[in-house]
Design a protein around this motif. Structure first.
Motif, short mmCIF file in Angstrom:
data_model
loop_
_atom_site.label_atom_id
_atom_site.label_comp_id
_atom_site.label_asym_id
_atom_site.label_seq_id
_atom_site.Cartn_x
_atom_site.Cartn_y
_atom_site.Cartn_z
N VAL A 237 0.87 -1.18 0.00
CA VAL A 237 0.00 0.00 0.00
C VAL A 237 0.90 1.22 0.00
N TRP A 238 0.63 2.14 -0.92
CA TRP A 238 1.48 3.31 -1.12
C TRP A 238 0.68 4.60 -1.07
N ASP A 239 1.34 5.65 -0.62
CA ASP A 239 0.86 7.02 -0.76
C ASP A 239 1.98 7.75 -1.50
N GLY A 240 1.83 7.84 -2.81
CA GLY A 240 2.92 8.35 -3.63
C GLY A 240 4.10 7.40 -3.55
N ALA A 241 5.25 7.92 -3.13
CA ALA A 241 6.46 7.11 -3.01
C ALA A 241 6.65 6.53 -1.61
N VAL A 242 5.67 6.74 -0.73
CA VAL A 242 5.78 6.30 0.66
C VAL A 242 5.06 4.97 0.85
N LEU A 243 5.78 3.97 1.30
CA LEU A 243 5.22 2.65 1.59
C LEU A 243 4.49 2.71 2.92
N LEU A 244 3.19 2.40 2.90
CA LEU A 244 2.36 2.47 4.11
C LEU A 244 2.16 1.13 4.78
N GLY A 245 2.13 0.05 4.00
CA GLY A 245 1.85 -1.25 4.59
C GLY A 245 1.91 -2.36 3.58
N CYS A 246 1.64 -3.58 4.06
CA CYS A 246 1.68 -4.75 3.19
C CYS A 246 0.77 -5.84 3.73
N GLY A 247 0.51 -6.80 2.88
CA GLY A 247 -0.27 -7.96 3.27
C GLY A 247 -0.22 -8.99 2.15
N ALA A 248 -0.58 -10.22 2.48
CA ALA A 248 -0.49 -11.30 1.50
C ALA A 248 -1.67 -12.25 1.64
N LEU A 249 -1.90 -12.99 0.57
CA LEU A 249 -2.91 -14.04 0.53
C LEU A 249 -2.21 -15.32 0.10
N LYS A 250 -2.28 -16.32 0.95
CA LYS A 250 -1.67 -17.62 0.66
C LYS A 250 -2.78 -18.62 0.35
N GLU A 251 -2.65 -19.32 -0.77
CA GLU A 251 -3.63 -20.34 -1.10
C GLU A 251 -3.28 -21.63 -0.35
N LEU A 252 -4.19 -22.07 0.51
CA LEU A 252 -4.00 -23.32 1.23
C LEU A 252 -4.51 -24.50 0.42
N ASP A 253 -5.63 -24.29 -0.26
CA ASP A 253 -6.18 -25.23 -1.23
C ASP A 253 -7.12 -24.42 -2.12
N PRO A 254 -7.70 -25.01 -3.16
CA PRO A 254 -8.50 -24.21 -4.09
C PRO A 254 -9.73 -23.52 -3.48
N ALA A 255 -10.11 -23.87 -2.28
CA ALA A 255 -11.28 -23.25 -1.64
C ALA A 255 -10.94 -22.50 -0.36
N HIS A 256 -9.66 -22.47 0.03
CA HIS A 256 -9.29 -21.92 1.34
C HIS A 256 -8.01 -21.09 1.22
N GLY A 257 -8.09 -19.84 1.64
CA GLY A 257 -6.93 -18.96 1.64
C GLY A 257 -6.60 -18.50 3.05
N GLU A 258 -5.40 -17.97 3.20
CA GLU A 258 -4.94 -17.46 4.49
C GLU A 258 -4.35 -16.07 4.32
N ILE A 259 -4.75 -15.15 5.19
CA ILE A 259 -4.14 -13.82 5.22
C ILE A 259 -2.80 -13.95 5.94
N LYS A 260 -1.75 -13.40 5.33
CA LYS A 260 -0.40 -13.44 5.90
C LYS A 260 0.23 -12.06 5.85
N SER A 261 1.21 -11.85 6.71
CA SER A 261 2.13 -10.71 6.65
C SER A 261 1.46 -9.35 6.58
N MET A 262 0.36 -9.20 7.32
CA MET A 262 -0.27 -7.88 7.43
C MET A 262 0.61 -7.00 8.32
N HIS A 263 0.99 -5.85 7.79
CA HIS A 263 1.79 -4.92 8.59
C HIS A 263 1.59 -3.51 8.06
N THR A 264 1.40 -2.58 8.98
CA THR A 264 1.30 -1.17 8.65
C THR A 264 2.51 -0.47 9.24
N ALA A 265 3.16 0.36 8.41
CA ALA A 265 4.30 1.15 8.88
C ALA A 265 3.87 1.97 10.09
#
Length: 157
Positions: free
Chosen positions: A51-79
């Motif tokens: 997530v960006w505001d111009g050139a400033v990185l504000l945060g991040c997050g990820a989606l990991k596929e566990l199987d074709p019907a189930h995902g996991e939120i990973k690595s959520m972080h806000t600066a």
């Protein structure tokens, strides 16, 4: 705020992820830190956004596929400088939309159970996530809280 899929090659994201891992290690025992490092986030089953505001990185997050019907939120972080500005809320909404578009029926996550993680648990609960048993390869851990959300299929048209 701009959310974009990220290839994890920029020095800004490496620094933000290192700050995330340092924070997790400072408030959780080593065996209870489940945050992914830079290399693990490059796995083919993981999609990573920043997530960006111009050139400033504000945060991040990820989606990991566990199987074709189930995902996991990973690595959520806000600066630290961007906390309280809705970065995480926007990112969770984005990840939920992506999970629905992929046809996932369930989205789960692991976060901390201590007071340090109360804001995160509150954020996820606000989206309808509820407590659940450990999933995937997780085990019961007094320092972990597991949450899940059953997803309705994305509406077409």
């Amino acid at each position: 705020m701009l959310i974009r899929q990220d290839d994890l090659s920029g020095p800004e994201i490496a620094a933000l992820l290192e700050a995330h891992l340092d924070l997790m290690r400072s408030i959780s025992p080593p065996e209870s830190v489940h945050a992914l490092d830079l290399e693990a986030l490059r796995a083919p089953e993981v999609t990573f956004w920043t997530v960006w505001d111009g050139a400033v990185l504000l945060g991040c997050g990820a989606l990991k596929e566990l199987d074709p019907a189930h995902g996991e939120i990973k690595s959520m972080h806000t600066a630290a400088a961007a906390r309280g500005k809705g970065v995480a809320r926007r990112l969770v909404a984005h990840i939920l939309a992506e999970a629905r578009a992929r046809g996932y029926r369930r989205l789960s996550l692991e976060t901390g159970s201590t007071e340090d993680f109360a804001p995160a648990r509150g954020l996820y609960a606000g989206f309808g996530f509820t407590s659940c048993e450990p999933f995937a390869d997780y085990r019961l851990d007094p320092f972990s809280a597991f949450m899940t959300l059953e997803l309705a299929p994305a509406r077409v048209g």
